[in-house]
Design a protein around this motif. Structure first.
Motif, PDB file in Angstrom:
ATOM      1  N   GLY A   1       0.787  -1.225   0.000  1.00  0.00           N
ATOM      2  CA  GLY A   1       0.000   0.000   0.000  1.00  0.00           C
ATOM      3  C   GLY A   1       0.816   1.271   0.000  1.00  0.00           C
ATOM      4  N   SER A   2       2.138   1.160  -0.173  1.00  0.00           N
ATOM      5  CA  SER A   2       2.995   2.349  -0.125  1.00  0.00           C
ATOM      6  C   SER A   2       3.209   2.999  -1.489  1.00  0.00           C
ATOM      7  N   GLY A   3       2.594   2.438  -2.541  1.00  0.00           N
ATOM      8  CA  GLY A   3       2.637   3.117  -3.837  1.00  0.00           C
ATOM      9  C   GLY A   3       3.717   2.649  -4.783  1.00  0.00           C
ATOM     10  N   LYS A   4       4.163   1.406  -4.636  1.00  0.00           N
ATOM     11  CA  LYS A   4       5.199   0.891  -5.544  1.00  0.00           C
ATOM     12  C   LYS A   4       4.689   0.838  -6.988  1.00  0.00           C
TER      13      LYS A   4
ATOM     14  N   GLN B   1       3.092 -10.675   3.920  1.00  0.00           N
ATOM     15  CA  GLN B   1       2.288 -10.348   2.747  1.00  0.00           C
ATOM     16  C   GLN B   1       0.794 -10.436   3.040  1.00  0.00           C
ATOM     17  N   VAL B   2       0.358 -11.504   3.699  1.00  0.00           N
ATOM     18  CA  VAL B   2      -1.078 -11.643   3.956  1.00  0.00           C
ATOM     19  C   VAL B   2      -1.531 -10.608   4.977  1.00  0.00           C
ATOM     20  N   ALA B   3      -0.664 -10.266   5.914  1.00  0.00           N
ATOM     21  CA  ALA B   3      -1.001  -9.209   6.878  1.00  0.00           C
ATOM     22  C   ALA B   3      -1.171  -7.872   6.171  1.00  0.00           C
ATOM     23  N   GLY B   4      -0.429  -7.690   5.092  1.00  0.00           N
ATOM     24  CA  GLY B   4      -0.478  -6.431   4.358  1.00  0.00           C
ATOM     25  C   GLY B   4      -1.765  -6.183   3.615  1.00  0.00           C
TER      26      GLY B   4
END
Length: 668
Positions: free
Chosen positions: A161-164, A515-518
């Motif tokens: 969610g940081s915009g990569k 990853q799943v937590a993200g």
């Protein structure tokens, strides 16, 4: 005057073949496919050169004719032929096997059926990059403009969610403005639709898709759009790295850490390594990104070989979710796989009209059949793995070979009636969730529950559009996906892969939890993640829960260095398999002797270390016994040369098959 077609075939023979072109075929060109006869078989041949004279030292009367041309125009270029030559050497296969993996198998073009915009002029205007995103874009473009040698590998690192993705798209915009093309790789077909929707909305009908969900004919249609220059941005999974993009400007690899980029069939290529080769050969940048980089990529970033650009903030109003570890040794109940805390959070999330994802990397109803009297566990007759119970079918099934049987009511070993099932899978959890939350709309995503083409995307769309309350699944739902109304993520059992006898087990466990937590809290600052584990203090679980990425990679790399595993050494793995156990051991032992002789003859004694032969951790799969040998050393070229001398000079018995794997991602 006759012409002669030099071709390569999809067979494990590292040579080309020559066929005579009949007078009825007048338009044959290099880059076309043709149908030829090899022995009694009709095969697809790939024409790499047209000759005006027959091959020397070969009787012309023994040349067979080309039966027909499959294509009306070339569908692969000289670059693909050179790439096939490199893959042949690097991944220890024939050129024909390499190019066959690259080229779509379709015989005629068909519409892909994707919705696209009419023109680039109608594209929507994009918003306020953040300062971190702007710095990353400017830094990458500056290096591209001042590129020198191999100093052109870039990594966009940051939490989910940081915009990569927006950084990648800005790079793509710049490439398109200079009339250059882009290859954009994603690891899973489940991510292809989401990424393609985003990019198509930005770039319209200049986008092409290449992934396993398309038919061969649809792939061929997209392939020809790419060749013609109509499509300049290629989105796809692993094999899209071979796309024949004219004037290629960059290759982007999203979720770089994913093992799905590695092929599990000949040629066992890794899309990241192929991309690196193509970028180096063309003098263009390789741009990668992930929230959980592979250990190899992290190490190279620390060494300064890969340029790193860090993003730290979620941009859609979200915040890193609160991650709460739960010790199942203290809270587990025999009648439930859900801890009281997880049940409470699911209930609260439903009351708030928000959504929940429950993740478990294990299919089926329960994990295995067990006798409580003698301890007998029922395993597959063909594979050395436990059978998994599937309640809907009322059968025990092997997830490796598919063999199944009805569940016994007594122990086959001691005849005790005190038998049951240990562990749990997604089907079991689905049943419990439905019983505890009867009014919730629940869906499950795993390979057992997907029965028709397009069903995966239907279920993902339903969840994204708020039609599903609780989504349960395996790793298909663990990465890359973006759900605005998702509040809660529950990891049912974080230890699933932690005990596998593989040097990447800790890395995979850490990555999967992170990853799943993200997925949670990407649009709201109240996301929660419940991580259930029997080993919450083990580093991969504990550090994933605390978000201490630096500590994890430092610890993991220290262990790899001590044990001489990648990235501190390189590996080539040989797996010998046969239905006859004595034959597979005889072949592996004979190969070990020969490999040592070759290595000692060609190089210094310490250049190549040979480990094995030893039984594979999965000692039997699909009724085949499996034995492995590992070659380990610091120079991959030395290992490859020794391996090629061995492979093309050693002939095991007919019923023994050898798999060669350069840079293996798992040792099971």
């Amino acid at each position: 005057m006759n012409q002669y077609a030099e071709v390569i075939l999809n067979i494990p023979v590292n040579q080309s073949f020559t066929y005579i072109l009949p007078h009825t075929i007048t338009n044959a060109k290099a880059g076309m496919r043709a149908e030829v006869r090899l022995g009694n078989r009709r095969m697809t041949a790939f024409i790499i050169k047209i000759h005006q004279t027959p091959p020397q030292n070969f009787p012309i009367e023994k040349l067979k004719p080309v039966i027909r041309l499959i294509d009306t125009k070339p569908i692969f270029t000289e670059e693909q032929v050179r790439l096939a030559q490199w893959i042949s050497f690097y991944y220890l296969c024939s050129q024909g096997e390499a190019i066959s993996a690259m080229i779509p198998s379709g015989r005629k073009e068909r519409s892909v059926g994707e919705t696209v915009f009419d023109a680039l002029d109608s594209l929507p205007t994009q918003c306020d990059l953040s300062f971190e995103q702007t710095s990353a874009v400017q830094g990458i473009l500056k290096h591209i403009q001042n590129k020198s040698g191999t100093d052109n590998i870039h990594y966009v690192y940051g939490p989910t969610g940081s915009g990569k993705t927006e950084v990648f798209l800005k790079i793509a915009e710049d490439m398109l403005s200079h009339a250059k093309g882009i290859i954009y790789l994603v690891p899973e077909i489940s991510l292809t639709k989401q990424v393609s929707d985003t990019i198509t909305a930005r770039f319209g009908n200049t986008v092409a898709l290449l992934h396993s969900g398309l038919t061969g004919s649809q792939k061929l249609s997209e392939w020809n759009r790419i060749l013609s220059g109509e499509a300049r941005i290629v989105i796809g999974a692993r094999s899209a790295v071979f796309a024949p993009v004219p004037n290629l400007g960059a290759i982007i690899i999203d979720e770089e850490h994913e093992s799905a980029y590695k092929s599990d069939a000949t040629p066992r290529y890794h899309a990241r390594q192929v991309a690196l080769f193509r970028c180096h050969e063309s003098g263009i940048p390789l741009i990668m990104g992930s929230a959980t980089p592979s250990a190899e990529a992290w190490y190279l970033m620390k060494q300064g070989i890969i340029h790193r650009y860090t993003l730290t903030k979620r941009l859609a109003g979200g915040a890193p979710p609160k991650i709460i570890p739960v010790n199942l040794c203290e809270t587990a109940h025999e009648d439930s796989c859900l801890s009281p805390l997880l049940q409470k959070e699911i209930k609260n999330t439903l009351l708030e009209k928000r959504q929940t994802i429950l993740f478990l990397n294990r299919r089926g109803f329960t994990h295995f059949f067990r006798c409580n009297t003698c301890g007998f566990e029922l395993t597959c007759k063909n594979c050395s793995v436990a059978l998994t119970y599937h309640k809907n079918e009322n059968r025990l099934r092997c997830h490796y070979c598919g063999w199944s049987l009805e569940p016994p009511h007594i122990c086959p070993q001691c005849a005790s009636i005190d038998v049951g099932y240990a562990g749990f899978g997604t089907e079991y959890i689905e049943g419990e969730i439905r019983s505890r939350f009867p009014h919730a709309v629940i869906d499950r995503i795993d390979t057992d529950s997907l029965t028709h083409r397009g069903e995966l995307q239907e279920k993902l769309d339903n969840f994204k559009n708020g039609l599903t309350d609780i989504l349960l699944g395996t790793q298909m739902i663990a990465k890359g996906l973006n759900f605005p109304n998702l509040k809660l993520v529950g990891v049912i059992l974080a230890d699933t892969g932690l005990h596998l006898p593989d040097f990447r087990a800790a890395e995979r466990t850490f990555s999967l939890i992170t990853q799943v937590a993200g997925r949670a809290g990407r649009f709201f600052p109240d996301g929660k993640v419940i991580v259930q584990s029997y080993n919450p203090d083990r580093e991969p679980v504990a550090l994933a829960c605390s978000g201490d990425i630096e500590h994890f990679y430092d610890s993991e790399l220290a262990q790899r260095k001590m044990l001489l595993f990648p990235p501190f050494t390189r590996l080539i793995r040989f797996v010998f398999r046969s239905s006859i156990e004595t034959s597979v051991w005889n072949a592996a032992n004979g190969a070990a002797v020969l490999l040592r002789q070759i290595a000692q003859h060609l190089y210094k004694p310490d250049s190549v270390e040979l480990l094995g032969p030893s039984e594979c951790p999965l000692a039997k799969v699909a009724a085949n016994y499996r034995v492995q040998i590992l070659l380990r050393g610091n120079d991959i070229r030395i290992l490859q040369t020794v391996s090629r001398h061995f492979l093309f000079g050693y002939r095991p018995k007919q019923h023994v098959y050898i798999e060669a794997d350069t840079d293996p991602v798992q040792l099971l």
